[in-house]
Design a protein around this motif. Sequence first.
Motif, PDB file in Angstrom:
ATOM      1  N   THR A 110       3.969   0.255   8.308  1.00 18.87           N
ATOM      2  CA  THR A 110       5.036   0.266   7.289  1.00 18.87           C
ATOM      3  C   THR A 110       6.432   0.299   7.909  1.00 18.87           C
ATOM      4  OG1 THR A 110       5.079   2.671   7.205  1.00 18.87           O
ATOM      5  CG2 THR A 110       3.587   1.568   5.682  1.00 18.87           C
ATOM      6  N   HIS A 150       7.104  -4.969   7.127  1.00 13.84           N
ATOM      7  CA  HIS A 150       5.815  -4.748   7.800  1.00 13.84           C
ATOM      8  C   HIS A 150       5.908  -5.115   9.274  1.00 13.84           C
ATOM      9  CE1 HIS A 150       4.800  -5.670   3.560  1.00 13.84           C
ATOM     10  NE2 HIS A 150       3.767  -4.876   3.707  1.00 13.84           N
ATOM     11  N   PRO A 183      -6.962  -4.401   8.620  1.00 18.00           N
ATOM     12  CA  PRO A 183      -7.815  -5.377   7.942  1.00 18.00           C
ATOM     13  C   PRO A 183      -8.680  -6.194   8.889  1.00 18.00           C
ATOM     14  CG  PRO A 183      -5.580  -6.203   8.071  1.00 18.00           C
ATOM     15  CD  PRO A 183      -5.559  -4.826   8.642  1.00 18.00           C
ATOM     16  N   ALA A 194     -10.556   3.380   3.132  1.00 15.59           N
ATOM     17  CA  ALA A 194      -9.836   4.516   3.730  1.00 15.59           C
ATOM     18  C   ALA A 194      -8.568   4.825   2.948  1.00 15.59           C
ATOM     19  CB  ALA A 194      -9.493   4.202   5.191  1.00 15.59           C
ATOM     20  N   GLY A 195      -7.862   3.774   2.546  1.00 18.89           N
ATOM     21  CA  GLY A 195      -6.638   3.969   1.774  1.00 18.89           C
ATOM     22  C   GLY A 195      -6.926   4.577   0.412  1.00 18.89           C
ATOM     23  N   LEU A 245      -6.111  -5.803  14.421  1.00 20.79           N
ATOM     24  CA  LEU A 245      -4.821  -5.785  13.724  1.00 20.79           C
ATOM     25  C   LEU A 245      -4.655  -4.518  12.904  1.00 20.79           C
ATOM     26  CD1 LEU A 245      -2.189  -7.107  12.577  1.00 20.79           C
ATOM     27  CD2 LEU A 245      -3.632  -8.143  10.803  1.00 20.79           C
ATOM     28  N   GLU A 294       0.835  -1.182   0.000  1.00 21.83           N
ATOM     29  CA  GLU A 294       0.000   0.000   0.000  1.00 21.83           C
ATOM     30  C   GLU A 294       0.883   1.249   0.000  1.00 21.83           C
ATOM     31  OE1 GLU A 294      -0.801  -2.804   1.579  1.00 21.83           O
ATOM     32  OE2 GLU A 294      -2.680  -3.143   0.512  1.00 21.83           O
ATOM     33  N   VAL A 328      -5.975   4.059   8.751  1.00 15.71           N
ATOM     34  CA  VAL A 328      -4.973   4.084   7.688  1.00 15.71           C
ATOM     35  C   VAL A 328      -4.483   5.522   7.526  1.00 15.71           C
ATOM     36  CG1 VAL A 328      -4.576   3.759   5.204  1.00 15.71           C
ATOM     37  CG2 VAL A 328      -5.949   2.096   6.486  1.00 15.71           C
ATOM     38  N   LEU A 341      -7.636   8.308   0.721  1.00 13.03           N
ATOM     39  CA  LEU A 341      -6.432   9.136   0.870  1.00 13.03           C
ATOM     40  C   LEU A 341      -5.710   9.297  -0.461  1.00 13.03           C
ATOM     41  CD1 LEU A 341      -5.143   7.652   4.267  1.00 13.03           C
ATOM     42  CD2 LEU A 341      -6.055   9.966   3.907  1.00 13.03           C
ATOM     43  N   GLN A 344     -15.509  -6.237   2.639  1.00 12.26           N
ATOM     44  CA  GLN A 344     -14.372  -5.302   2.492  1.00 12.26           C
ATOM     45  C   GLN A 344     -14.086  -5.036   1.017  1.00 12.26           C
ATOM     46  OE1 GLN A 344     -11.061  -6.923   4.696  1.00 12.26           O
ATOM     47  NE2 GLN A 344     -11.900  -6.346   6.685  1.00 12.26           N
ATOM     48  N   VAL A 371      -1.636  -3.008  10.379  1.00 11.96           N
ATOM     49  CA  VAL A 371      -0.359  -3.305   9.738  1.00 11.96           C
ATOM     50  C   VAL A 371       0.364  -1.990   9.508  1.00 11.96           C
ATOM     51  CG1 VAL A 371       0.788  -4.418   7.797  1.00 11.96           C
ATOM     52  CG2 VAL A 371      -1.392  -5.321   8.638  1.00 11.96           C
ATOM     53  N   ASP A 399      -6.223  -1.947  -0.255  1.00 12.24           N
ATOM     54  CA  ASP A 399      -6.995  -2.981   0.443  1.00 12.24           C
ATOM     55  C   ASP A 399      -8.043  -2.393   1.382  1.00 12.24           C
ATOM     56  OD1 ASP A 399      -5.556  -2.101   2.648  1.00 12.24           O
ATOM     57  OD2 ASP A 399      -5.009  -4.111   3.321  1.00 12.24           O
ATOM     58  N   SER A 400      -8.260  -1.063   1.304  1.00 16.46           N
ATOM     59  CA  SER A 400      -9.278  -0.458   2.172  1.00 16.46           C
ATOM     60  C   SER A 400      -9.856   0.772   1.499  1.00 16.46           C
ATOM     61  CB  SER A 400      -8.670  -0.063   3.526  1.00 16.46           C
ATOM     62  OG  SER A 400      -7.776   1.027   3.367  1.00 16.46           O
ATOM     63  N   GLN A 451      -0.841   1.247   7.486  1.00 14.37           N
ATOM     64  CA  GLN A 451      -1.156   1.095   6.074  1.00 14.37           C
ATOM     65  C   GLN A 451      -2.425   0.281   5.846  1.00 14.37           C
ATOM     66  OE1 GLN A 451       2.622  -1.545   5.433  1.00 14.37           O
ATOM     67  NE2 GLN A 451       1.232  -1.997   3.751  1.00 14.37           N
ATOM     68  N   SER A 452      -2.862  -0.437   6.875  1.00 10.31           N
ATOM     69  CA  SER A 452      -4.033  -1.294   6.714  1.00 10.31           C
ATOM     70  C   SER A 452      -4.554  -1.647   8.107  1.00 10.31           C
ATOM     71  CB  SER A 452      -3.622  -2.566   5.954  1.00 10.31           C
ATOM     72  OG  SER A 452      -4.715  -3.430   5.748  1.00 10.31           O
ATOM     73  N   CYS A 459      -1.731  -7.677   5.053  1.00 12.86           N
ATOM     74  CA  CYS A 459      -2.706  -6.772   4.454  1.00 12.86           C
ATOM     75  C   CYS A 459      -3.670  -7.566   3.571  1.00 12.86           C
ATOM     76  CB  CYS A 459      -1.975  -5.715   3.627  1.00 12.86           C
ATOM     77  SG  CYS A 459      -0.840  -4.707   4.591  1.00 12.86           S
ATOM     78  N   GLY A 460      -4.595  -6.844   2.943  1.00 14.82           N
ATOM     79  CA  GLY A 460      -5.496  -7.482   1.981  1.00 14.82           C
ATOM     80  C   GLY A 460      -6.910  -7.634   2.495  1.00 14.82           C
TER      81      GLY A 460
END
Lengths: 428, 428
Positions: free
Chosen positions: B335, B377, B327, A155-156, B331, A126, B390, A159, A191, B333, A152-153, B324-325, A184-185
């Motif tokens: 960087t 990560h 998910p 929110a991401g 959790l 990401e 995020v 941005l 989702q 995640v 993967d989101s 960054q996530s 991630c993912g």
Amino acid sequence: MRIIRENNTQMQAGRQIGCLNKGLGSIPGDSSAEQIVQLGWNLLREDLSLPTAVLYRDRLEHNLGWMQRFMDAYRVRLAPHGKTTMAPRLFQMQLESGAWGITLASAHQTMVAHAHGVHRVLMANELVGRQNMQMIANLLRDPEFEFYCLVDSAAGVELLGRFFSVLGLRLNVLLELGVIGGRCGVRDDVQLEQVLSALAKWNNAIQLCGVELYEGVLKEEKDIRAFMQRACDVTRTLLERNAFARKPALLSGAGSAWYDVVAEEFAAAEFGDAVEIVLRPGCYLTHDVGNYETQQRRILASNPIARETRSGLVPALHIWAYVQSVPEDELAVVTMGRRDAAFDSGLPTPALHVRPGSSEPKPCLAHWETTKLMDQHAYLKIAAGDNVRVGDMIGFNISHPCLTFDKWRTIPILDEAYNVVDVVQTYF
Amino acid sequence: MRIIRENNTQMQAGRQIGCLNKGLGSIPGDSSAEQIVQLGWNLLREDLSLPTAVLYRDRLEHNLGWMQRFMDAYRVRLAPHGKTTMAPRLFQMQLESGAWGITLASAHQTMVAHAHGVHRVLMANELVGRQNMQMIANLLRDPEFEFYCLVDSAAGVELLGRFFSVLGLRLNVLLELGVIGGRCGVRDDVQLEQVLSALAKWNNAIQLCGVELYEGVLKEEKDIRAFMQRACDVTRTLLERNAFARKPALLSGAGSAWYDVVAEEFAAAEFGDAVEIVLRPGCYLTHDVGNYETQQRRILASNPIARETRSGLVPALHIWAYVQSVPEDELAVVTMGRRDAAFDSGLPTPALHVRPGSSEPKPCLAHWETTKLMDQHAYLKIAAGDNVRVGDMIGFNISHPCLTFDKWRTIPILDEAYNVVDVVQTYF
């Protein structure tokens, strides 16, 4: 499309190699790789300051060819993960051997690759943060630069959309799939639909180009195969919904351990021209004697394409160090430590032994064993009476290339006679 | 004697900071630290590309003063171990705060320090190998450079003697003492006498100047105290035999964990003017929240000098990274990975949390925990409903400064408002 830029001055000239870097010999000042090669250094003649990391040219070439042939046999693309080496000189060798592009893990790594003429990057991560987005935005102004990152989101995506739409730039993204307990993912369809909705909102700035996953968070082959099949199902559904801006769409997976299983499953999905499959192993280039060797044995035993090859991947990276003390009958202390070699998935293992004055290293005795690594020292267990002396040189195989490469700014490449024939720079 | 060379052009000019280094913002090309400071970067405004390592100026200054006062109180010299940071800008701060010299671990590290104007180096390691000896020989031609390294075997002395006698140079060495099951160093009087005989043979080229040990291979305080007493006994015997070419002789020990015990024992030996005591902690400069914090609590509880200070050492190094996530409910995640922070004696711990737009980081919730580090990560365990998004920035404390510093080529120094006020370069 040209993957290596032809007129990149920075790459052609090469950045100067700092004379204060570790593991070199004496150079009068910062020098080019070519100038260093002309000094005629030889490892066995002690021209290098140990500890040093070295790469073996013939072994690199063997591994380059082996992996490209493997990928070609499955008709999938190879985008080697460049985070392993972060060495543009090695990226270049990978691209010249047929790689489709280079995979990277961050905006910083992408900037380094672009500065050295790499023209197609899959950032398998990401993209987050104002400055990181700005660095990518700067690169996207180069019309010859092809770039993908992951989302993967919602929110991401939000941005990214806000940032790139203001600049009038289009960012290519792949949808990352993940598993419960993984990294991630998107975990599920809820989702996934949230991400697709966010992408629809920002479709002036963010383009969905494919689907991505990283199977290395799973340990069991059956779970990995199931994950691959889910990825194929999602890809098929999104193709049917005409969700991809890129034709063919991209479908990407595979770290250095399970690339054979990923190749099999993705090839079996028979997407034909609708999908371009991109696999991303990175450690194959130097291989190791740890986890990746274990995986390679599994692959050679089970994969029909790999079985046809005469030889699998071979270790191409050594750390050389001196015996500095033999204070007990069964202990030699060596000038190599956690500052020089990875130690997170097995300690370095002694491979070659040479006493200065000899031109032929001998294999280390089978009972020698690295039992401990401190910051700057290794403990080598030997047996009483073994012919080990202060000043002897030992070449070590390593486990986990990624965490070994990042300890070196400069790595000499040697020919079979241990002459320095090239010098690689890293950019961690 | 001037410890920092006054007219060292290389140091005064400073080497350019590479624009492709990790953890910086966008700079148009290689730049000096001063040029970068003038860009007015602020961490909270997202001017830096995360992940980045940062140092806090006020905390560095606190630690510098604390340790120098501690050493002064025991009337011993401080030669901070420079292998921790390998940052000449920080060496300079240590020397300006009163350090006697810099301790280093290899010929390469010594070369780096000398190139940046450090004039007195204790290389707390054996010097082995033709090219390493050559690098030191080159430095010894500088009449203002004072250098010591270790010997612990007749074989090692023999190799040094042959090399340096041919060049007509004199090398200063300290006799290293060791313990059974430890690292380097003579284990007993037999080995000790062998080293002394070899030194006598090569006394035209190799000068014995003192005694050295590293107590960090031991775990129990009583064993460490016994080892110190042995070192004092050996030193006293060798003084009586007039074995030292240097007056006062040097007696050196102490890593970053047990410097208090070493200071106590060496001071209690009451050598007076006959011996100069040199201690070598390195991690105090940035401290950590792992092993060194544990040791510091012991020291503050037990040592009378430390107890008198109002505050002990404080953590001065953070790694900042993005969420960054998110998910799963529990959790996040982040960087940051094994490429960015040490993980060999505890994972990084979340300390500060800031959402872009805010100018005031908040402490991380106490239940947040880093549970896993991959190459690029981190897995941060949070609780459902925690306000983590995020794009949020998290500042992490670290364990083991040495293995964190070596992952960064450039480290910004921040003031209390998170402005970049200096940039440190490392030379690993």
